[in-house]
Design a protein around this motif. Structure first.
Motif, PDB file in Angstrom:
ATOM      1  N   ASP A 190      -2.274  13.973  -7.965  1.00  0.00           N
ATOM      2  CA  ASP A 190      -3.051  13.374  -7.203  1.00  0.00           C
ATOM      3  C   ASP A 190      -2.284  12.629  -5.955  1.00  0.00           C
ATOM      4  O   ASP A 190      -2.630  12.566  -4.709  1.00  0.00           O
ATOM      5  CB  ASP A 190      -3.929  12.178  -7.771  1.00  0.00           C
ATOM      6  CG  ASP A 190      -4.850  13.033  -8.728  1.00  0.00           C
ATOM      7  OD1 ASP A 190      -5.411  12.335  -9.519  1.00  0.00           O
ATOM      8  OD2 ASP A 190      -5.252  14.145  -8.476  1.00  0.00           O
ATOM      9  N   SER A 191      -1.164  11.962  -6.387  1.00  0.00           N
ATOM     10  CA  SER A 191      -0.257  11.293  -5.225  1.00  0.00           C
ATOM     11  C   SER A 191       0.175  12.296  -4.123  1.00  0.00           C
ATOM     12  O   SER A 191       0.631  11.674  -3.150  1.00  0.00           O
ATOM     13  CB  SER A 191       0.885  10.495  -6.221  1.00  0.00           C
ATOM     14  OG  SER A 191       1.463  11.376  -6.522  1.00  0.00           O
TER      15      SER A 191
ATOM     16  N   LYS B 220       5.724   7.865   2.247  1.00  0.00           N
ATOM     17  CA  LYS B 220       5.396   6.280   2.064  1.00  0.00           C
ATOM     18  C   LYS B 220       6.467   5.634   1.188  1.00  0.00           C
ATOM     19  O   LYS B 220       7.179   6.369   0.465  1.00  0.00           O
ATOM     20  CB  LYS B 220       4.151   6.132   1.090  1.00  0.00           C
ATOM     21  CG  LYS B 220       2.710   6.817   1.650  1.00  0.00           C
ATOM     22  CD  LYS B 220       1.932   6.765   0.913  1.00  0.00           C
ATOM     23  CE  LYS B 220       0.388   7.585   1.394  1.00  0.00           C
ATOM     24  NZ  LYS B 220      -0.628   7.536   0.312  1.00  0.00           N
TER      25      LYS B 220
ATOM     26  N   VAL C 211       5.192  15.850  -9.951  1.00  0.00           N
ATOM     27  CA  VAL C 211       4.707  16.016  -8.575  1.00  0.00           C
ATOM     28  C   VAL C 211       3.893  17.269  -7.906  1.00  0.00           C
ATOM     29  O   VAL C 211       3.057  16.988  -7.852  1.00  0.00           O
ATOM     30  CB  VAL C 211       5.898  15.737  -7.735  1.00  0.00           C
ATOM     31  CG1 VAL C 211       5.417  15.711  -6.148  1.00  0.00           C
ATOM     32  CG2 VAL C 211       6.496  14.496  -7.949  1.00  0.00           C
TER      33      VAL C 211
ATOM     34  N   ASP D 136       7.885  11.589 -13.412  1.00  0.00           N
ATOM     35  CA  ASP D 136       6.472  12.076 -13.279  1.00  0.00           C
ATOM     36  C   ASP D 136       6.274  13.381 -12.330  1.00  0.00           C
ATOM     37  O   ASP D 136       7.226  13.653 -11.792  1.00  0.00           O
ATOM     38  CB  ASP D 136       5.748  10.822 -12.355  1.00  0.00           C
ATOM     39  CG  ASP D 136       5.420   9.615 -12.893  1.00  0.00           C
ATOM     40  OD1 ASP D 136       5.557   8.642 -12.414  1.00  0.00           O
ATOM     41  OD2 ASP D 136       5.377   9.656 -14.282  1.00  0.00           O
TER      42      ASP D 136
ATOM     43  N   GLU E 214       6.436   4.207  -1.442  1.00  0.00           N
ATOM     44  CA  GLU E 214       6.340   4.306  -3.011  1.00  0.00           C
ATOM     45  C   GLU E 214       6.799   5.759  -3.166  1.00  0.00           C
ATOM     46  O   GLU E 214       6.702   5.886  -4.606  1.00  0.00           O
ATOM     47  CB  GLU E 214       4.958   3.995  -3.486  1.00  0.00           C
ATOM     48  CG  GLU E 214       3.913   4.706  -2.525  1.00  0.00           C
ATOM     49  CD  GLU E 214       3.234   3.890  -1.455  1.00  0.00           C
ATOM     50  OE1 GLU E 214       4.245   3.133  -0.892  1.00  0.00           O
ATOM     51  OE2 GLU E 214       2.110   3.878  -1.203  1.00  0.00           O
ATOM     52  N   ASP E 215       7.128   6.488  -2.288  1.00  0.00           N
ATOM     53  CA  ASP E 215       7.754   7.976  -2.801  1.00  0.00           C
ATOM     54  C   ASP E 215       9.203   7.975  -2.969  1.00  0.00           C
ATOM     55  O   ASP E 215       9.553   9.005  -3.497  1.00  0.00           O
ATOM     56  CB  ASP E 215       7.238   9.098  -1.539  1.00  0.00           C
ATOM     57  CG  ASP E 215       6.011   9.181  -1.316  1.00  0.00           C
ATOM     58  OD1 ASP E 215       5.636   9.209  -0.180  1.00  0.00           O
ATOM     59  OD2 ASP E 215       5.088   9.648  -2.223  1.00  0.00           O
TER      60      ASP E 215
END
Length: 122
Positions: free
Chosen positions: A62-63, A87, A48, A46, A89-90
């Motif tokens: 957006d993340s 986080k 970044v 994805d 999730e990173d």
């Protein structure tokens, strides 16, 4: 062709920071864009962030907005990704890549680094 080598990954606790580096060599040009992508285990790669080599324009997923900052040091031929407030999730392998266009489209990037692992513990 552009050669890219990432460094700076590692293990960090949630809320911590890391700065990734991408050493750029080979054929750089005014329209060169360096993008950062990430791929978690079992997931797709994805977008970044991206930065234009000459002008410094940036764009972010957006993340990443508000937490990550892309920058470059043209004199050192290096692009950075400063990651704050990390986080779990990173957690992913982070890649830098080179493109002729300012884009978040993964297939628009022709040259890729080998990746660096970022692990964020909770």
């Amino acid at each position: 062709q552009v050669q890219l080598v990432e460094s700076g990954g590692g293990l960090v606790q949630a809320g911590g920071s890391l700065r990734l580096s991408c050493a750029v060599s080979g054929r750089t040009f005014s329209s060169l864009t360096i993008g950062w992508f990430r791929q978690a285990s079992g997931e797709e790669r994805d977008f970044v962030a991206a930065i234009v080599w000459s002008g410094g324009s940036t764009m972010y997923a957006d993340s990443a907005k508000g937490r990550f900052t892309a920058s470059r040091d043209n004199a050192k031929n290096t692009v950075f990704l400063q990651m704050n407030s990390l986080k779990p999730e990173d957690t992913a392998v982070y890649y830098c890549a080179a493109s002729h266009s300012f884009s978040s489209w993964r297939l628009g990037y022709d040259d890729w680094g080998q990746g660096t692992q970022v692990t964020v513990s909770s």
